[in-house]
Scaffold this active site. Structure first.
Site, PDB file in Angstrom:
ATOM      1  CG  LEU A 247      -1.767   1.520   1.458  1.00  0.00           C
ATOM      2  CD1 LEU A 247      -2.874   1.463   0.246  1.00  0.00           C
ATOM      3  CD2 LEU A 247      -2.636   1.362   2.696  1.00  0.00           C
ATOM      4  CE1 TYR A 248       6.406   5.294   2.078  1.00  0.00           C
ATOM      5  CE2 TYR A 248       7.724   3.748   0.483  1.00  0.00           C
ATOM      6  CZ  TYR A 248       7.393   4.914   1.038  1.00  0.00           C
ATOM      7  OH  TYR A 248       8.322   5.817   0.978  1.00  0.00           O
ATOM      8  CB  ALA A 249       4.927   0.647  -3.574  1.00  0.00           C
ATOM      9  CB  THR A 251       0.232   5.887  -0.734  1.00  0.00           C
ATOM     10  OG1 THR A 251       1.576   5.168  -0.050  1.00  0.00           O
ATOM     11  CG2 THR A 251      -0.571   5.227  -0.095  1.00  0.00           C
TER      12      THR A 251
END
Length: 437
Positions: A247-249, A251
């Site tokens: 999810l970090y990637a 965003t």
């Protein structure tokens, strides 16, 4: 009398008016459904984008690191005086810039802010001092910057009124946007914090920047994580980035698309920097090199990931000083935004660069270097890489940054880790003066 009793007896007229009436009913029904789903969508967006992320660790309401967006006090003559003093350009040349650095108490933010101030640029920091990791480390970085004359405003990039006030008092030529919810694995525990900071916060900042006059040029931190499940190496800016592994990637990839939109519509000059595994003094405790050091010294076992079929996990470790040089070069080569008052006046610069060391090193080698520097043998536990968003390797193609920014990393992992270990031992032994050198 019912509405049906008003229908005329003429068959032709009846069909025509019945058809019209049914169309009105369907139209009204469609409007009702549209209104309902629009309301539902707005509620969902409000829930995801506007609410503050839940607390990471339980803490008392008085803990300043957990304050809400609007509880910090700002304003007044003394506060404004500190802002103007920090923003003052002190270089003898005419090339000085005035920069708002978001995430200024973070790892990269501290080093970039200090480097800008050393060369005479005006710098104002902004940080919310959250407790994703130990806030006392962020406070120590803040004290370090304040000694060099940099004022860090305690506030959140989602606080619209605070951002408006900052831009009203100071005419920023540039924004170095480094504030973000970092970490690949933590996204599985607290996904809303990533949406709140990396997407909603970024949009909030861009909304302010597009409306001010003159618009600032913006350099911001993307991530090597956008390359996700790519198997082609080294990673190039021309490669597809449509398979994020976390999810970090996702965003950060969303941030790149948002940047494109604001560049296209509003004429904002935007440069995204894809950082590759940054390490060094004053680093982040959630990074492997940092917590490996901590656990090795405490005699605890450390877990080293293996990829499929006992493959090697490798990272393109990039020393902080090299990253800082890339950040400053991006600021110095950023062209002016072309919009005014929220309206685009012409094409604006839009760039993305890899900032890495272009020399991937197996994590097992990193551990061996730490063992030598610490003079302690690590207790190693080899485990299969879990499905938590991590990828088996990263490797930067930096030819574009070399050509456009003059970017040239010079610090190998052995040299960089030696400097980190020296800082770590000084800082955690209580010798803050030695750590600040």
């Amino acid at each position: 009398m019912s509405r049906l009793d008003d229908i005329p007896s003429s068959p032709g007229k009846f069909k025509m008016e019945k058809s019209s009436y049914l169309h009105r009913l369907r139209f009204q029904s469609s409007l009702t459904k549209f209104a309902f789903f629009s309301f539902f969508l707005l509620c969902l967006i409000s829930l995801l984008f506007l609410r503050s992320p839940p607390s990471i660790n339980p803490s008392s309401p008085s803990d300043p690191s957990r304050r809400s967006l609007r509880t910090n006090t700002y304003g007044g003559p003394a506060w404004e005086k500190r802002l103007r003093s920090s923003a003052r350009i002190r270089t003898s040349t005419n090339n000085g810039i005035t920069v708002l650095v978001t995430g200024a108490a973070g790892f990269v933010g501290t080093h970039v802010s200090a480097a800008l101030k050393r060369r005479g640029d005006g710098v104002i920091g902004l940080d919310n001092f959250n407790d994703y990791y130990d806030p006392s480390l962020k406070r120590a970085r803040q004290a370090l910057l304040e000694r060099s004359g940099i004022f860090i405003v305690e506030g959140d990039i989602n606080d619209v009124e605070l951002l408006r006030k900052l831009f009203k008092i100071v005419s920023f030529t540039h924004v170095m946007h480094l504030a973000a919810q970092a970490g690949v694995r933590y996204a599985m525990e607290n996904p809303s914090s990533y949406v709140h900071s990396n997407i909603a916060g970024f949009v909030n900042l861009l909304e302010i920047c597009k409306s001010v006059n003159p618009q600032p040029a913006i350099v911001w931190a993307s991530s090597s994580s956008v390359y996700g499940l790519n198997t082609k190496v080294p990673f190039s800016e021309k490669d597809k980035t449509d398979q994020p592994a976390s999810l970090y990637a996702a965003t950060k990839k969303a941030g790149e698309e948002i940047a494109h939109t604001y560049n296209h519509i509003y004429g904002l000059s935007l440069t995204g920097l894809r950082f590759f595994t940054v390490y060094g003094p004053w680093g982040r405790p959630d990074m492997a090199y940092f917590f490996f050091t901590k656990d090795i010294l405490k005699g605890k076992s450390i877990s080293i990931f293996e990829s499929a079929n006992h493959g090697t996990v490798a990272r393109d470790f990039t020393y902080i000083d090299d990253i800082v040089k890339g950040c400053l070069a991006a600021l110095d080569t950023a062209e002016k935004s072309t919009g005014s008052g929220g309206k685009k006046r012409g094409p604006a610069q839009l760039r993305v660069f890899n900032l890495g060391n272009t020399s991937p090193v197996p994590v097992s080698d990193l551990v061996r270097i730490l063992e030598r520097q610490l003079k302690v043998k690590a207790k190693k536990n080899l485990i299969k890489m879990p499905r938590n968003g991590d990828v088996p390797f990263t490797h930067a193609n930096i030819s574009l940054a070399q050509r456009e920014l003059g970017y040239k990393p010079t610090t190998d992992l052995q040299t960089g880790l030696k400097k980190f270990v020296r800082w770590y031992l000084s800082y955690y032994s209580g010798d803050k003066k030695a750590a600040a050198r």
